[in-house]
Design a protein around this motif. Structure first.
Motif, PDB file in Angstrom:
ATOM      1  N   VAL A   1       0.833  -1.204   0.000  1.00  0.00           N
ATOM      2  CA  VAL A   1       0.000   0.000   0.000  1.00  0.00           C
ATOM      3  C   VAL A   1       0.866   1.251   0.000  1.00  0.00           C
ATOM      4  O   VAL A   1       0.629   2.191  -0.766  1.00  0.00           O
ATOM      5  CB  VAL A   1      -0.943   0.002   1.223  1.00  0.00           C
ATOM      6  N   GLY A   2       1.878   1.261   0.874  1.00  0.00           N
ATOM      7  CA  GLY A   2       2.717   2.447   0.984  1.00  0.00           C
ATOM      8  C   GLY A   2       3.499   2.756  -0.277  1.00  0.00           C
ATOM      9  O   GLY A   2       3.646   3.928  -0.662  1.00  0.00           O
ATOM     10  N   GLY A   3       4.002   1.697  -0.973  1.00  0.00           N
ATOM     11  CA  GLY A   3       4.778   1.925  -2.196  1.00  0.00           C
ATOM     12  C   GLY A   3       3.994   2.628  -3.291  1.00  0.00           C
ATOM     13  O   GLY A   3       4.392   3.712  -3.760  1.00  0.00           O
ATOM     14  N   PRO A   4       2.868   2.082  -3.743  1.00  0.00           N
ATOM     15  CA  PRO A   4       2.078   2.760  -4.775  1.00  0.00           C
ATOM     16  C   PRO A   4       1.573   4.133  -4.335  1.00  0.00           C
ATOM     17  O   PRO A   4       1.465   5.048  -5.147  1.00  0.00           O
ATOM     18  CB  PRO A   4       0.907   1.790  -5.009  1.00  0.00           C
ATOM     19  N   THR A   5       1.259   4.283  -3.037  1.00  0.00           N
ATOM     20  CA  THR A   5       0.792   5.583  -2.547  1.00  0.00           C
ATOM     21  C   THR A   5       1.911   6.613  -2.626  1.00  0.00           C
ATOM     22  O   THR A   5       1.689   7.770  -3.010  1.00  0.00           O
ATOM     23  CB  THR A   5       0.297   5.466  -1.087  1.00  0.00           C
ATOM     24  N   TRP A   6       3.126   6.199  -2.293  1.00  0.00           N
ATOM     25  CA  TRP A   6       4.265   7.117  -2.365  1.00  0.00           C
ATOM     26  C   TRP A   6       4.509   7.560  -3.807  1.00  0.00           C
ATOM     27  O   TRP A   6       4.802   8.731  -4.063  1.00  0.00           O
ATOM     28  CB  TRP A   6       5.499   6.410  -1.808  1.00  0.00           C
ATOM     29  N   LEU A   7       4.358   6.635  -4.764  1.00  0.00           N
ATOM     30  CA  LEU A   7       4.582   6.971  -6.173  1.00  0.00           C
ATOM     31  C   LEU A   7       3.505   7.902  -6.721  1.00  0.00           C
ATOM     32  O   LEU A   7       3.777   8.724  -7.593  1.00  0.00           O
ATOM     33  CB  LEU A   7       4.623   5.691  -7.013  1.00  0.00           C
ATOM     34  N   THR A   8       2.278   7.782  -6.228  1.00  0.00           N
ATOM     35  CA  THR A   8       1.176   8.562  -6.784  1.00  0.00           C
ATOM     36  C   THR A   8       0.837   9.812  -5.986  1.00  0.00           C
ATOM     37  O   THR A   8       0.347  10.794  -6.538  1.00  0.00           O
ATOM     38  CB  THR A   8      -0.100   7.706  -6.886  1.00  0.00           C
ATOM     39  N   THR A   9       1.105   9.792  -4.672  1.00  0.00           N
ATOM     40  CA  THR A   9       0.637  10.891  -3.817  1.00  0.00           C
ATOM     41  C   THR A   9       1.753  11.531  -3.002  1.00  0.00           C
ATOM     42  O   THR A   9       1.730  12.731  -2.763  1.00  0.00           O
ATOM     43  CB  THR A   9      -0.469  10.385  -2.865  1.00  0.00           C
ATOM     44  N   GLY A  10       2.720  10.729  -2.552  1.00  0.00           N
ATOM     45  CA  GLY A  10       3.806  11.301  -1.762  1.00  0.00           C
ATOM     46  C   GLY A  10       4.081  10.502  -0.506  1.00  0.00           C
ATOM     47  O   GLY A  10       3.341   9.589  -0.136  1.00  0.00           O
ATOM     48  N   GLY A  11       5.173  10.853   0.177  1.00  0.00           N
ATOM     49  CA  GLY A  11       5.644  10.096   1.317  1.00  0.00           C
ATOM     50  C   GLY A  11       4.739  10.179   2.529  1.00  0.00           C
ATOM     51  O   GLY A  11       4.588   9.205   3.268  1.00  0.00           O
ATOM     52  N   ILE A  12       4.140  11.354   2.766  1.00  0.00           N
ATOM     53  CA  ILE A  12       3.268  11.500   3.938  1.00  0.00           C
ATOM     54  C   ILE A  12       2.074  10.572   3.827  1.00  0.00           C
ATOM     55  O   ILE A  12       1.727   9.834   4.757  1.00  0.00           O
ATOM     56  CB  ILE A  12       2.806  12.972   4.081  1.00  0.00           C
ATOM     57  N   ALA A  13       1.425  10.600   2.659  1.00  0.00           N
ATOM     58  CA  ALA A  13       0.266   9.725   2.442  1.00  0.00           C
ATOM     59  C   ALA A  13       0.668   8.263   2.512  1.00  0.00           C
ATOM     60  O   ALA A  13      -0.086   7.422   3.024  1.00  0.00           O
ATOM     61  CB  ALA A  13      -0.373  10.035   1.088  1.00  0.00           C
ATOM     62  N   ALA A  14       1.856   7.940   1.995  1.00  0.00           N
ATOM     63  CA  ALA A  14       2.319   6.542   2.016  1.00  0.00           C
ATOM     64  C   ALA A  14       2.424   6.024   3.441  1.00  0.00           C
ATOM     65  O   ALA A  14       2.001   4.908   3.744  1.00  0.00           O
ATOM     66  CB  ALA A  14       3.666   6.431   1.311  1.00  0.00           C
ATOM     67  N   ALA A  15       3.004   6.840   4.336  1.00  0.00           N
ATOM     68  CA  ALA A  15       3.145   6.420   5.731  1.00  0.00           C
ATOM     69  C   ALA A  15       1.783   6.278   6.405  1.00  0.00           C
ATOM     70  O   ALA A  15       1.497   5.277   7.069  1.00  0.00           O
ATOM     71  CB  ALA A  15       4.003   7.430   6.489  1.00  0.00           C
ATOM     72  N   LEU A  16       0.926   7.274   6.210  1.00  0.00           N
ATOM     73  CA  LEU A  16      -0.373   7.273   6.882  1.00  0.00           C
ATOM     74  C   LEU A  16      -1.269   6.134   6.399  1.00  0.00           C
ATOM     75  O   LEU A  16      -1.855   5.398   7.202  1.00  0.00           O
ATOM     76  CB  LEU A  16      -1.073   8.613   6.645  1.00  0.00           C
ATOM     77  N   ILE A  17      -1.392   6.002   5.089  1.00  0.00           N
ATOM     78  CA  ILE A  17      -2.307   4.998   4.544  1.00  0.00           C
ATOM     79  C   ILE A  17      -1.734   3.602   4.724  1.00  0.00           C
ATOM     80  O   ILE A  17      -2.467   2.652   5.008  1.00  0.00           O
ATOM     81  CB  ILE A  17      -2.628   5.312   3.070  1.00  0.00           C
ATOM     82  N   GLY A  18      -0.420   3.471   4.577  1.00  0.00           N
ATOM     83  CA  GLY A  18       0.205   2.165   4.795  1.00  0.00           C
ATOM     84  C   GLY A  18      -0.033   1.649   6.199  1.00  0.00           C
ATOM     85  O   GLY A  18      -0.455   0.504   6.403  1.00  0.00           O
ATOM     86  N   VAL A  19       0.187   2.496   7.211  1.00  0.00           N
ATOM     87  CA  VAL A  19      -0.031   2.096   8.600  1.00  0.00           C
ATOM     88  C   VAL A  19      -1.516   1.847   8.863  1.00  0.00           C
ATOM     89  O   VAL A  19      -1.889   0.901   9.569  1.00  0.00           O
ATOM     90  CB  VAL A  19       0.517   3.167   9.563  1.00  0.00           C
ATOM     91  N   SER A  20      -2.381   2.677   8.281  1.00  0.00           N
ATOM     92  CA  SER A  20      -3.821   2.542   8.503  1.00  0.00           C
ATOM     93  C   SER A  20      -4.371   1.228   7.972  1.00  0.00           C
ATOM     94  O   SER A  20      -5.380   0.715   8.475  1.00  0.00           O
ATOM     95  CB  SER A  20      -4.572   3.706   7.838  1.00  0.00           C
ATOM     96  N   MET A  21      -3.720   0.668   6.948  1.00  0.00           N
ATOM     97  CA  MET A  21      -4.208  -0.570   6.338  1.00  0.00           C
ATOM     98  C   MET A  21      -3.606  -1.821   6.984  1.00  0.00           C
ATOM     99  O   MET A  21      -3.947  -2.938   6.597  1.00  0.00           O
ATOM    100  CB  MET A  21      -3.885  -0.566   4.837  1.00  0.00           C
ATOM    101  N   VAL A  22      -2.731  -1.655   7.955  1.00  0.00           N
ATOM    102  CA  VAL A  22      -2.071  -2.806   8.585  1.00  0.00           C
ATOM    103  C   VAL A  22      -3.031  -3.713   9.365  1.00  0.00           C
ATOM    104  O   VAL A  22      -2.897  -4.937   9.313  1.00  0.00           O
ATOM    105  CB  VAL A  22      -0.915  -2.328   9.494  1.00  0.00           C
ATOM    106  N   PRO A  23      -4.010  -3.184  10.115  1.00  0.00           N
ATOM    107  CA  PRO A  23      -4.849  -4.077  10.939  1.00  0.00           C
ATOM    108  C   PRO A  23      -5.566  -5.145  10.118  1.00  0.00           C
ATOM    109  O   PRO A  23      -6.089  -4.878   9.044  1.00  0.00           O
ATOM    110  CB  PRO A  23      -5.864  -3.116  11.577  1.00  0.00           C
TER     111      PRO A  23
END
Length: 411
Positions: free
Chosen positions: A330-352
């Motif tokens: 999740v974090g990789g594609p988000t970082w490529l399309t939106t940026g590092g902040i979104a990658a960290a937030l959305i990546g962690v949010s999808m972990v559960p």
């Protein structure tokens, strides 16, 4: 006869006590800032330990809790479907799809590779873990976003879009897995492709029939029915009528060979197209809060204490893979399309991993040891519990440090 007459009041007493305790557990978990499902899992496991010591449940007690757990999972997935915004998702599909594809491919692949090659599990259990890995319990994280007033930010909206795709694909993959796993077990992996092709063909034919039924009902009957219910009855009765129809649609799915839980999800989708039906959700809340805990309590009841001890090592390995899967997938594609902040937030949010993950594993356990063993089941319970506890803690820290996530930031 006398023994049966004495057992029933005791079981009713036990169910009443569990309902009361589950409410207290939810309140306690909320105050601790932890998801209530963790408390329900522990409650179910403690009940299992007590039953191992005093054998008070018996066969009839197990059947009652199994039934309540089934109603709980129907309620759970009915609400997931009810809260899905398909029309809104279609409008935002382009930006969410790239992230979703990375999510499914990386997590499914990493789950299978870790299980099959690293842990040496058989093919079918590895498939169950792979599908369970693709799922996300974004509801665990959304509470933190809401506390920080960040759900309406550009990152919060993207998270919800990806999570909806994740929920829908998770349910579809789960249904397909339940269809092909017994066929693979019967024929072996030597004829894997023909078996998958034949079973998938039958599955998709049934799926088209069921989806057509749902579409026709949603398109031509749902609005008229909800309007009729509102005219003849005052709240909350209209929502109870909707729930009753949802249960019947779930049963139809079961008769077609799908899981009733999957049918409940699509029953929720049927009513989600009508905003007025979604407004009834407050009336559904009490039923949801009554029955859903029994699903997680039922999972705790099925955890073999000896298997849990043996599964800690396996659970730890799967936990690392589960966390890395979401952060990378999740974090990789988000970082490529939106940026590092979104990658960290959305990546962690999808972990559960919680609801759908545990539905997959619980259904596998019910098929037998060849699908999901007690040890594998216990290992995935560890993954579910730990990811559901750690992710909100890390996410809250990230949101507090990033003003970009606050509502009102321009898109």
């Amino acid at each position: 006869m006398n023994e049966s007459a004495q057992t029933l009041p005791l079981l009713i007493l036990l169910v009443g006590a569990i309902i009361t305790i589950s409410i207290l557990v939810k309140e306690g978990m909320t105050r601790l800032g932890l998801p209530s499902l963790v408390g329900y899992l522990v409650l179910g496991f403690l009940l299992r330990l007590a039953d191992s010591q005093w054998q008070f449940l018996g066969e009839s007690g197990q059947e009652i809790f199994d039934f309540l757990a089934e109603v709980g999972v129907i309620s759970l997935l009915f609400r997931v479907g009810l809260e899905s915004d398909l029309a809104g998702l279609i409008h935002q599909l382009a930006r969410a799809t790239k992230i979703w594809i990375g999510d499914i491919v990386v997590n499914g692949g990493l789950g299978f590779v870790t299980s099959y090659w690293l842990l040496g599990l058989a093919f079918i259990p590895s498939l169950f873990i792979a599908i369970a890995f693709t799922a996300t319990s974004v509801g665990v994280s959304i509470g933190v976003w809401q506390e920080e007033n960040a759900t309406d930010s550009k990152y919060g909206e993207l998270l919800l879009d990806v999570a909806e795709l994740d929920d829908i694909s998770g349910v579809i993959l789960m249904a397909l897995l339940f269809a092909i796993a017994p066929a693979i077990q019967d024929s072996g992996t030597g004829e894997l492709l023909p078996v998958i092709a034949q079973t998938s063909g039958i599955f998709f034919l049934k799926a088209v029939v069921f989806a057509t039924f749902c579409y026709v009902f949603s398109r031509f009957f749902e609005a008229k029915l909800t309007k009729f219910f509102r005219q003849i009855e005052a709240p909350p009765e209209p929502m109870l009528e909707v729930v009753g129809i949802g249960f019947m649609i779930a049963a139809i799915a079961g008769l077609l060979g799908f899981s009733v839980a999957i049918g409940a999800f699509f029953a929720g989708l049927v009513f989600s197209r009508d905003p007025n039906a979604v407004k009834f959700d407050a009336s559904f809340e009490s039923l949801y809060e009554l029955f859903t805990p029994f699903f997680f309590i039922g999972i705790g009841l099925k955890i073999n204490p000896s298997a849990l001890t043996a599964a800690l090592g396996m659970g730890g390995i799967l936990l690392v893979a589960a966390v890395l899967g979401k952060l990378i997938g999740v974090g990789g594609p988000t970082w490529l399309t939106t940026g590092g902040i979104a990658a960290a937030l959305i990546g962690v949010s999808m972990v559960p991993r919680a609801e759908i993950t545990m539905i997959v594993m619980q259904r596998g356990l019910s098929l037998g040891e060849w699908a999901v063993s007690n040890q594998v089941f216990a290992a995935m319970v560890v993954v579910s519990a730990v990811t559901s506890i750690l992710a909100p803690i890390v996410l809250r820290s990230l949101l507090n440090k990033l003003p970009e996530t606050q509502t009102g930031v321009s898109n």
